[in-house]
Design an enzyme around this catalytic site. Structure first.
Site, PDB file in Angstrom:
ATOM      1  N   LEU A  37      -6.066 -33.676  -6.828  1.00  0.00           N
ATOM      2  CA  LEU A  37      -6.728 -34.948  -6.552  1.00  0.00           C
ATOM      3  C   LEU A  37      -6.192 -36.080  -7.423  1.00  0.00           C
ATOM      4  O   LEU A  37      -5.814 -35.895  -8.566  1.00  0.00           O
ATOM      5  CB  LEU A  37      -8.234 -34.801  -6.786  1.00  0.00           C
ATOM      6  CG  LEU A  37      -8.915 -33.728  -5.941  1.00  0.00           C
ATOM      7  CD1 LEU A  37     -10.417 -33.722  -6.190  1.00  0.00           C
ATOM      8  CD2 LEU A  37      -8.619 -33.908  -4.450  1.00  0.00           C
ATOM      9  N   GLY A  40      -6.689 -41.861  -5.091  1.00  0.00           N
ATOM     10  CA  GLY A  40      -6.886 -42.064  -3.647  1.00  0.00           C
ATOM     11  C   GLY A  40      -8.023 -41.198  -3.126  1.00  0.00           C
ATOM     12  O   GLY A  40      -8.915 -41.684  -2.406  1.00  0.00           O
ATOM     13  N   HIS A  41      -8.035 -39.919  -3.517  1.00  0.00           N
ATOM     14  CA  HIS A  41      -9.129 -39.031  -3.088  1.00  0.00           C
ATOM     15  C   HIS A  41     -10.464 -39.511  -3.677  1.00  0.00           C
ATOM     16  O   HIS A  41     -11.489 -39.496  -3.005  1.00  0.00           O
ATOM     17  CB  HIS A  41      -8.898 -37.607  -3.594  1.00  0.00           C
ATOM     18  CG  HIS A  41      -7.667 -36.949  -3.071  1.00  0.00           C
ATOM     19  ND1 HIS A  41      -6.565 -36.703  -3.846  1.00  0.00           N
ATOM     20  CD2 HIS A  41      -7.368 -36.466  -1.836  1.00  0.00           C
ATOM     21  CE1 HIS A  41      -5.645 -36.091  -3.123  1.00  0.00           C
ATOM     22  NE2 HIS A  41      -6.089 -35.949  -1.912  1.00  0.00           N
ATOM     23  N   GLN A  65      -0.532 -26.067   8.016  1.00  0.00           N
ATOM     24  CA  GLN A  65       0.119 -27.375   8.164  1.00  0.00           C
ATOM     25  C   GLN A  65       1.423 -27.458   7.361  1.00  0.00           C
ATOM     26  O   GLN A  65       1.993 -28.535   7.230  1.00  0.00           O
ATOM     27  CB  GLN A  65      -0.837 -28.515   7.835  1.00  0.00           C
ATOM     28  CG  GLN A  65      -1.303 -28.595   6.403  1.00  0.00           C
ATOM     29  CD  GLN A  65      -2.442 -29.594   6.238  1.00  0.00           C
ATOM     30  OE1 GLN A  65      -3.576 -29.314   6.571  1.00  0.00           O
ATOM     31  NE2 GLN A  65      -2.147 -30.783   5.722  1.00  0.00           N
ATOM     32  N   GLU A 152      -6.025 -43.889   4.892  1.00  0.00           N
ATOM     33  CA  GLU A 152      -5.040 -44.488   5.813  1.00  0.00           C
ATOM     34  C   GLU A 152      -3.613 -44.196   5.381  1.00  0.00           C
ATOM     35  O   GLU A 152      -2.676 -44.468   6.122  1.00  0.00           O
ATOM     36  CB  GLU A 152      -5.236 -46.007   5.886  1.00  0.00           C
ATOM     37  CG  GLU A 152      -6.427 -46.414   6.705  1.00  0.00           C
ATOM     38  CD  GLU A 152      -6.575 -47.919   6.805  1.00  0.00           C
ATOM     39  OE1 GLU A 152      -5.826 -48.650   6.118  1.00  0.00           O
ATOM     40  OE2 GLU A 152      -7.462 -48.356   7.548  1.00  0.00           O
ATOM     41  N   GLN A 157      -2.091 -39.110  10.899  1.00  0.00           N
ATOM     42  CA  GLN A 157      -3.096 -38.040  10.798  1.00  0.00           C
ATOM     43  C   GLN A 157      -4.485 -38.582  11.145  1.00  0.00           C
ATOM     44  O   GLN A 157      -5.263 -37.941  11.853  1.00  0.00           O
ATOM     45  CB  GLN A 157      -3.086 -37.461   9.385  1.00  0.00           C
ATOM     46  CG  GLN A 157      -4.251 -36.540   9.090  1.00  0.00           C
ATOM     47  CD  GLN A 157      -4.172 -35.926   7.703  1.00  0.00           C
ATOM     48  OE1 GLN A 157      -3.465 -34.963   7.485  1.00  0.00           O
ATOM     49  NE2 GLN A 157      -4.916 -36.481   6.746  1.00  0.00           N
ATOM     50  N   SER A 189      -0.159 -40.173  -3.888  1.00  0.00           N
ATOM     51  CA  SER A 189       0.001 -38.936  -3.122  1.00  0.00           C
ATOM     52  C   SER A 189       0.096 -37.778  -4.104  1.00  0.00           C
ATOM     53  O   SER A 189       0.685 -37.925  -5.181  1.00  0.00           O
ATOM     54  CB  SER A 189       1.301 -39.010  -2.302  1.00  0.00           C
ATOM     55  OG  SER A 189       1.693 -37.722  -1.884  1.00  0.00           O
ATOM     56  N   SER A 190      -0.444 -36.646  -3.716  1.00  0.00           N
ATOM     57  CA  SER A 190      -0.340 -35.463  -4.588  1.00  0.00           C
ATOM     58  C   SER A 190       1.119 -35.099  -4.798  1.00  0.00           C
ATOM     59  O   SER A 190       1.495 -34.543  -5.830  1.00  0.00           O
ATOM     60  CB  SER A 190      -1.083 -34.277  -3.964  1.00  0.00           C
ATOM     61  OG  SER A 190      -2.407 -34.652  -3.683  1.00  0.00           O
TER      62      SER A 190
HETATM   63  O1  PAF Z   1      -4.755 -35.114   4.201  1.00  0.00           O
HETATM   64  C1  PAF Z   1      -4.955 -33.966   3.737  1.00  0.00           C
HETATM   65  O2  PAF Z   1      -5.134 -33.772   2.547  1.00  0.00           O
HETATM   66  C2  PAF Z   1      -4.974 -32.779   4.696  1.00  0.00           C
HETATM   67  O3  PAF Z   1      -4.065 -32.957   5.742  1.00  0.00           O
HETATM   68  C3  PAF Z   1      -6.375 -32.467   5.242  1.00  0.00           C
HETATM   69  C4  PAF Z   1      -6.931 -33.606   6.073  1.00  0.00           C
HETATM   70  C5  PAF Z   1      -7.336 -32.172   4.086  1.00  0.00           C
HETATM   71  C6  PAF Z   1      -6.325 -31.220   6.137  1.00  0.00           C
HETATM   72  O4  PAF Z   1      -5.861 -30.103   5.439  1.00  0.00           O
END
Ligand code: PAF
Length: 282
Positions: A37, A40-41, A65, A152, A157, A189-190
């Site tokens: 995290l 952003g999160h 994914q 965003e 996504q 971004s991570s």
């Molecule tokens: O954006 C992310 O972190 C991931 O794609 C999500 C939405 C948690 C799905 O695994």
């Protein structure tokens, strides 16, 4: 428990917490994450907390994914650190299921959203949106929160998830929230943690070059020329390669001939082994 933050490990624990809050007439927000995290999160958690009474964050590094050659194994994992950050941002419950909870033996379902999944990220990461749509469908149905919050930063996504929730009548409002940036404009971004010091110096140029491209098309430069020029500038700035810089219809991501409808610039470029994405309204 981790510090003061309770953790649900399975669907039953998640649902019993949510059922109790709902019975008390409280609104529930969900912030889905893969951990690692950053601000952003945490801004998603704070927004969720402003709009809902109770906020759950989920933490699940979703194998579906990632393609086999991608960074699933080395994706940063620190549940205790993440739990402490979430508690500090006002999160009330962490939902951190095991892989066997999300994908029990014999799991055989894929959620595929066509249309808005197809271009851009869909071309370069063809496995990606199927994995995201499948796991987010599960997270939404497992918890049935009132609202789920997404950044965003992952604009395509967000569009895919909105379409999926609408098409499948999932009764959860999908809320997009603005990208949070470092002081020099780099989108948080991570995966920024993978950048070397030299790459980090170059990384913010992505955002600056996208701003320049927006200015150029607003001043009348043809869209295709501005996109090609942005790609040249990224390579000159030190990016190893560019997957795309593309100006698209903001709702459908279809290519556009002019700026008459709401428009978005989206880009993906590599710095060594790290792939950065970014997007902005034009
Ligand atoms: O954006 C992310 O972190 C991931 O794609 C999500 C939405 C948690 C799905 O695994």
């Amino acid at each position: 428990m981790s510090g003061s933050l309770p953790i649900a490990r399975d669907v039953q624990a998640l649902r019993s917490a949510i059922t109790a809050w709902r019975a008390a007439g409280l609104k529930v927000g969900l912030v889905p994450t893969m951990g690692a995290l950053h601000e952003g999160h945490l801004s998603l958690v704070r927004t969720a907390k402003e709009r809902c009474d109770w906020v759950i964050a989920s933490l699940f590094v979703n194998p579906r994914q990632f393609a086999p050659h991608e960074d699933f194994e080395r994706y940063p994992r620190d549940e205790a650190g993440d739990a402490a950050l979430l508690a500090g941002a006002g999160c009330d419950l962490l939902y951190a299921p095991e892989r066997s909870v999300m994908y029990p033996a014999g799991f055989a379902t894929n959620v595929i959203v066509s249309d808005v999944s197809t271009p851009l990220e869909g071309e370069f990461r063809p496995h990606f949106f199927g994995g995201v749509a499948t796991v987010v469908t599960k997270l939404l149905l497992q918890g049935l929160p009132d609202t789920a919050f997404f950044g965003e930063k992952d604009y395509q996504q967000l569009l895919v998830i909105k379409r999926m929730a609408r098409d499948l009548d999932i009764p959860v409002a999908i809320q997009g929230c603005p990208t949070v940036r470092e002081h020099d404009g780099l989108a948080m971004s991570s995966r920024n943690a993978y950048l070397s010091a030299a790459e980090r110096n170059v990384a913010a140029r992505l955002n600056h070059i996208m701003h320049d491209t927006i200015k150029a098309v607003r001043a009348g430069e043809p869209i295709a020329e501005a996109e090609a020029e942005a790609t040249r500038h990224l390579i000159a700035a030190g990016f190893s390669s560019v997957d795309y810089v593309s100006i698209r219809d903001a709702e459908t991501l279809a290519p556009i001939a002019d700026l008459s409808a709401p428009t978005r610039i989206l880009a993906a470029a590599w710095l060594g082994k790290t792939r950065l994405i970014d997007n902005m309204a034009v």
